[in-house]
Design a protein around this motif. Structure first.
Motif, PDB file in Angstrom:
ATOM      1  N   VAL A 252     144.772 -14.265  18.717  1.00  9.85           N
ATOM      2  CA  VAL A 252     145.864 -15.156  19.102  1.00  9.85           C
ATOM      3  C   VAL A 252     147.151 -14.658  18.459  1.00  9.85           C
ATOM      4  N   TYR A 253     148.219 -14.588  19.254  1.00  9.85           N
ATOM      5  CA  TYR A 253     149.547 -14.265  18.741  1.00  9.85           C
ATOM      6  C   TYR A 253     150.393 -15.535  18.809  1.00  9.85           C
ATOM      7  N   SER A 254     151.002 -15.887  17.686  1.00  9.91           N
ATOM      8  CA  SER A 254     151.768 -17.128  17.591  1.00  9.91           C
ATOM      9  C   SER A 254     153.175 -16.813  17.098  1.00  9.91           C
ATOM     10  N   PHE A 255     154.131 -16.818  18.024  1.00  6.22           N
ATOM     11  CA  PHE A 255     155.515 -16.480  17.685  1.00  6.22           C
ATOM     12  C   PHE A 255     156.347 -17.757  17.542  1.00  6.22           C
ATOM     13  N   GLY A 256     157.019 -17.887  16.395  1.00  7.37           N
ATOM     14  CA  GLY A 256     157.869 -19.040  16.145  1.00  7.37           C
ATOM     15  C   GLY A 256     157.106 -20.157  15.468  1.00  7.37           C
TER      16      GLY A 256
ATOM     17  N   TYR B  68     147.544 -14.152  14.448  1.00  9.16           N
ATOM     18  CA  TYR B  68     148.678 -13.413  13.889  1.00  9.16           C
ATOM     19  C   TYR B  68     149.937 -14.215  14.185  1.00  9.16           C
ATOM     20  N   ALA B  69     150.526 -14.777  13.138  1.00 17.86           N
ATOM     21  CA  ALA B  69     151.706 -15.625  13.274  1.00 17.86           C
ATOM     22  C   ALA B  69     152.950 -14.832  12.898  1.00 17.86           C
ATOM     23  N   PHE B  70     154.047 -15.108  13.612  1.00 13.83           N
ATOM     24  CA  PHE B  70     155.272 -14.331  13.420  1.00 13.83           C
ATOM     25  C   PHE B  70     156.489 -15.255  13.425  1.00 13.83           C
ATOM     26  N   ASP B  71     157.451 -14.939  12.559  1.00 12.95           N
ATOM     27  CA  ASP B  71     158.734 -15.654  12.575  1.00 12.95           C
ATOM     28  C   ASP B  71     159.687 -14.955  11.609  1.00 12.95           C
ATOM     29  N   PRO B  72     160.861 -14.513  12.081  1.00 11.27           N
ATOM     30  CA  PRO B  72     161.796 -13.811  11.192  1.00 11.27           C
ATOM     31  C   PRO B  72     162.712 -14.750  10.410  1.00 11.27           C
ATOM     32  N   THR B  73     162.541 -16.068  10.596  1.00  8.07           N
ATOM     33  CA  THR B  73     163.477 -17.022   9.983  1.00  8.07           C
ATOM     34  C   THR B  73     162.869 -17.824   8.850  1.00  8.07           C
ATOM     35  N   THR B  74     161.642 -17.531   8.460  1.00 10.67           N
ATOM     36  CA  THR B  74     160.942 -18.362   7.483  1.00 10.67           C
ATOM     37  C   THR B  74     161.440 -18.128   6.060  1.00 10.67           C
ATOM     38  N   PRO B  75     161.299 -19.154   5.213  1.00 13.59           N
ATOM     39  CA  PRO B  75     161.655 -18.966   3.799  1.00 13.59           C
ATOM     40  C   PRO B  75     160.588 -18.202   3.020  1.00 13.59           C
ATOM     41  N   PHE B  76     159.432 -17.952   3.622  1.00 15.09           N
ATOM     42  CA  PHE B  76     158.369 -17.209   2.942  1.00 15.09           C
ATOM     43  C   PHE B  76     158.186 -15.849   3.609  1.00 15.09           C
ATOM     44  N   ASP B  77     157.625 -14.919   2.889  1.00 16.72           N
ATOM     45  CA  ASP B  77     157.529 -13.532   3.328  1.00 16.72           C
ATOM     46  C   ASP B  77     156.168 -13.259   3.979  1.00 16.72           C
ATOM     47  N   THR B  78     155.986 -12.043   4.454  1.00 16.22           N
ATOM     48  CA  THR B  78     154.734 -11.588   5.070  1.00 16.22           C
ATOM     49  C   THR B  78     153.578 -11.740   4.076  1.00 16.22           C
ATOM     50  N   HIS B  79     152.474 -12.349   4.562  1.00 14.23           N
ATOM     51  CA  HIS B  79     151.305 -12.515   3.698  1.00 14.23           C
ATOM     52  C   HIS B  79     150.112 -12.977   4.539  1.00 14.23           C
ATOM     53  N   GLN B  80     148.923 -12.945   3.937  1.00 18.56           N
ATOM     54  CA  GLN B  80     147.757 -13.522   4.594  1.00 18.56           C
ATOM     55  C   GLN B  80     147.727 -15.000   4.235  1.00 18.56           C
ATOM     56  N   HIS B  81     147.891 -15.827   5.260  1.00 21.41           N
ATOM     57  CA  HIS B  81     148.010 -17.267   5.044  1.00 21.41           C
ATOM     58  C   HIS B  81     146.656 -17.952   4.867  1.00 21.41           C
ATOM     59  N   GLY B  82     145.637 -17.458   5.568  1.00 24.08           N
ATOM     60  CA  GLY B  82     144.310 -18.059   5.495  1.00 24.08           C
ATOM     61  C   GLY B  82     143.250 -17.023   5.797  1.00 24.08           C
ATOM     62  N   PRO B  83     141.968 -17.412   5.757  1.00 24.79           N
ATOM     63  CA  PRO B  83     140.887 -16.441   5.987  1.00 24.79           C
ATOM     64  C   PRO B  83     141.006 -15.698   7.309  1.00 24.79           C
ATOM     65  N   ARG B  84     141.562 -16.349   8.349  1.00 19.59           N
ATOM     66  CA  ARG B  84     141.705 -15.706   9.664  1.00 19.59           C
ATOM     67  C   ARG B  84     143.135 -15.789  10.193  1.00 19.59           C
ATOM     68  N   VAL B  85     144.085 -16.049   9.314  1.00 12.66           N
ATOM     69  CA  VAL B  85     145.484 -16.204   9.728  1.00 12.66           C
ATOM     70  C   VAL B  85     146.372 -15.293   8.897  1.00 12.66           C
ATOM     71  N   TRP B  86     147.102 -14.420   9.589  1.00 14.11           N
ATOM     72  CA  TRP B  86     148.029 -13.496   8.945  1.00 14.11           C
ATOM     73  C   TRP B  86     149.439 -13.802   9.422  1.00 14.11           C
ATOM     74  N   PHE B  87     150.388 -13.834   8.496  1.00 12.64           N
ATOM     75  CA  PHE B  87     151.777 -14.115   8.855  1.00 12.64           C
ATOM     76  C   PHE B  87     152.645 -12.893   8.595  1.00 12.64           C
TER      77      PHE B  87
END
Length: 535
Positions: free
Chosen positions: A365-369, A389-408
């Motif tokens: 799954v690709y999740s933009f915004g 795979y979650a994406f957003d260039p406006t977040t206050p947090f940086d690139t990281h693995q958010h959960g066991p199956r979720v990458w930001f």
């Protein structure tokens, strides 16, 4: 020798027939949903997904910057409802009789109610919003086979909200005669039909709200005297708080829903009312029924055809806007099991569960915004064992693995690679290449990117990046009155995508003369050209 040859020939014929049948079943989109089995759910309790190695240190570092969300256990009841209640056709979920209901656990009974009122039984293409979007309105099936005609009859029996705006719309739009018809033991539907000198003997639209078990007697009376059979469309609100509703009340509700089905009414749409949202089940639902026996059999479903790109450029702004909103509010693909994944309020998205069952595991799954809300991402990963795979260039947090199956990743969608706010934007081709997903099918691509869809989606289509995307969810931002906005809808249609769901965001409504128009509308597409080999 002849007998052996005959047996061999018969075996070959049977094998060819099986191959043809299998190919048709896996490569075509049937109007009837397949029979669903709990064993098909990726999250089956007896076959849990393999654990993924996950170091939570980065996620904890950004925890305070992300809107908290706790996934309620089996929120959409994909594990709780037993196999034998799942069906197909116009009965995708079966309600058993009282004796069988009483033998079930409270959890199963509860799930049967909440899933039944959010499962579609029959297709209606045009759900025309009459009244206001935020609250004081209803959807009316506007398909030619069901649409109210001049001199139509509307009975208003709903006490949950004022219906003046809805009444005005029905009078002006459909030229209906509208009556206030409160229902009780003394004032029955049949008595109102007689009192209003309804010579045609049918009611085109009946609105009704049920707030207590005592009011269920209204349904009993309508079924007993057959007056409900004279109703073409029933717009019903059910108000029952899951915190205070026990098994017996749910059984009584299910009995009435079973009665409505038995006399021919079929659910064609539903609304999980936002003001009734909880962490798991809603306190109230709007459920929309139509009566197929009363349809105009010479007419069919609503269809909005988009003109060629050259002809779109010749239209003026008002013509473009009318066509734009008519198109995105007309469904074209029949999905019966629609599950709200993530928050019921803003942040969640509606998934076609029928199609997700066909996807291979683990899906992508690709999740933009996302900004600071990853409720959809967390829950779709947990429900379907997807890698998200979650994406957003406006977040206050940086690139990281958010959960066991979720990458930001702090990157967004664009038509070129460039710096944008705290991160970057890039075309989907580059993003997929970076993740080594060029040949991997994508189960869901969701994008809420605040207007960037108008440039990034054409790029995705022109570079063939959507060909192996099964479901495409977009929030469109704008007034819909420019040629390029309508041209994008044409491009999406020509790429094989068909609308199966839409949601009007009440926070963005505009144009007081057309209260149902919104500058931000979620539109859900199914890829009808998606290859069976990807699932």
């Amino acid at each position: 020798m002849k007998k052996t040859a005959a047996v061999f020939l018969l075996a070959m014929i049977l094998a060819i027939m099986y191959f043809i049948t299998y190919t048709r079943n896996t490569e075509s989109y049937d109007q009837e949903a397949p029979k669903l089995k709990i064993a098909d759910y990726i999250t089956h309790k007896n076959n849990p997904p393999k654990e993924v190695k996950f170091d939570p240190s980065d996620a904890k570092k950004y925890e305070k910057l992300i809107r908290p969300y706790t996934i309620a256990h089996d929120k959409n009841c994909v594990l709780t409802i037993p196999d034998n209640f799942m069906g197909f056709g116009d009965l995708p979920l079966r309600i058993p009789d009282r004796k069988e209901l009483e033998s079930l656990s409270v959890d199963v009974i509860t799930c049967l109610y909440h899933r039944y009122v959010t499962t579609i039984q029959i297709f209606c293409g045009l759900k025309d919003r009459a009244g206001e979007v935020k609250r004081n309105g209803w959807y009316v099936c506007g398909d030619p086979a069901y649409s109210p005609k001049q001199n139509c009859i509307v009975f208003l029996s709903n006490k949950a909200f004022p219906e003046q705006t809805f009444s005005d719309d029905m009078k002006s739009r459909y030229k209906c005669r509208v009556y206030n018809t409160p229902l009780s033991s003394n004032h029955t539907l049949q008595s109102w039909i007689e009192q209003t000198n309804n010579t045609q003997g049918t009611v085109d639209v009946l609105t009704l709200s049920i707030n207590s078990t005592s009011e269920l007697k209204i349904i009993d009376k309508m079924v007993r005297d057959d007056s409900i059979k004279k109703v073409r469309q029933l717009l019903l609100e059910l108000h029952f708080d899951p915190k205070t509703t026990d098994a017996e009340v749910y059984i009584q509700l299910l009995e009435r829903l079973r009665m409505l089905y038995s006399i021919g009414l079929r659910i064609t749409w539903f609304d999980q009312l936002i003001h009734c949202a909880t962490n798991k089940f809603n306190k109230c639902y709007a459920v929309y029924f139509i009566q197929p026996d009363l349809r105009d059999k010479s007419k069919g479903v609503a269809k909005v055809d988009l003109p060629s790109i050259d002809n779109i450029r010749k239209l003026n702004g008002n013509q473009i806007a009318d066509l734009y909103f008519s198109y995105i509010e007309t469904t074209q693909f029949f999905c019966q099991h629609i599950l709200r994944i993530g928050r019921i309020t803003d942040g969640g998205w509606n998934v076609c569960h029928d199609q997700m069952l066909k996807m291979k595991s683990p899906c992508i799954v690709y999740s933009f915004g996302v900004f600071n809300d990853l409720s959809f991402d967390d829950e779709v990963a947990a429900t379907y064992n997807c890698k998200v795979y979650a994406f957003d260039p406006t977040t206050p947090f940086d690139t990281h693995q958010h959960g066991p199956r979720v990458w930001f990743s702090r990157i967004g969608l664009g038509d070129s690679y460039r710096k944008f706010q705290a991160g970057y934007v890039a075309p989907l081709t580059q993003i997929r290449a970076k993740l080594n997903h060029q040949s991997e099918p994508i189960a869901i691509l969701k994008a809420d990117i605040e207007g960037a869809e108008w440039s990034s989606v054409p790029n995705m289509i022109n570079t063939h990046q959507l060909e192996d995307v099964s479901q495409l969810y977009l929030e469109f931002h704008g007034d819909g009155n420019t040629a390029n906005q309508l041209i994008l809808l044409k491009m999406i249609h020509d790429a094989g995508f068909r609308i199966f769901w839409y949601h009007i965001n009440p926070a963005c409504t505009f144009n007081k003369s057309l209260l149902r128009r919104s500058r931000c509308q979620e539109v859900y597409f199914m890829n009808t050209k998606f290859k069976a080999k990807n699932s």
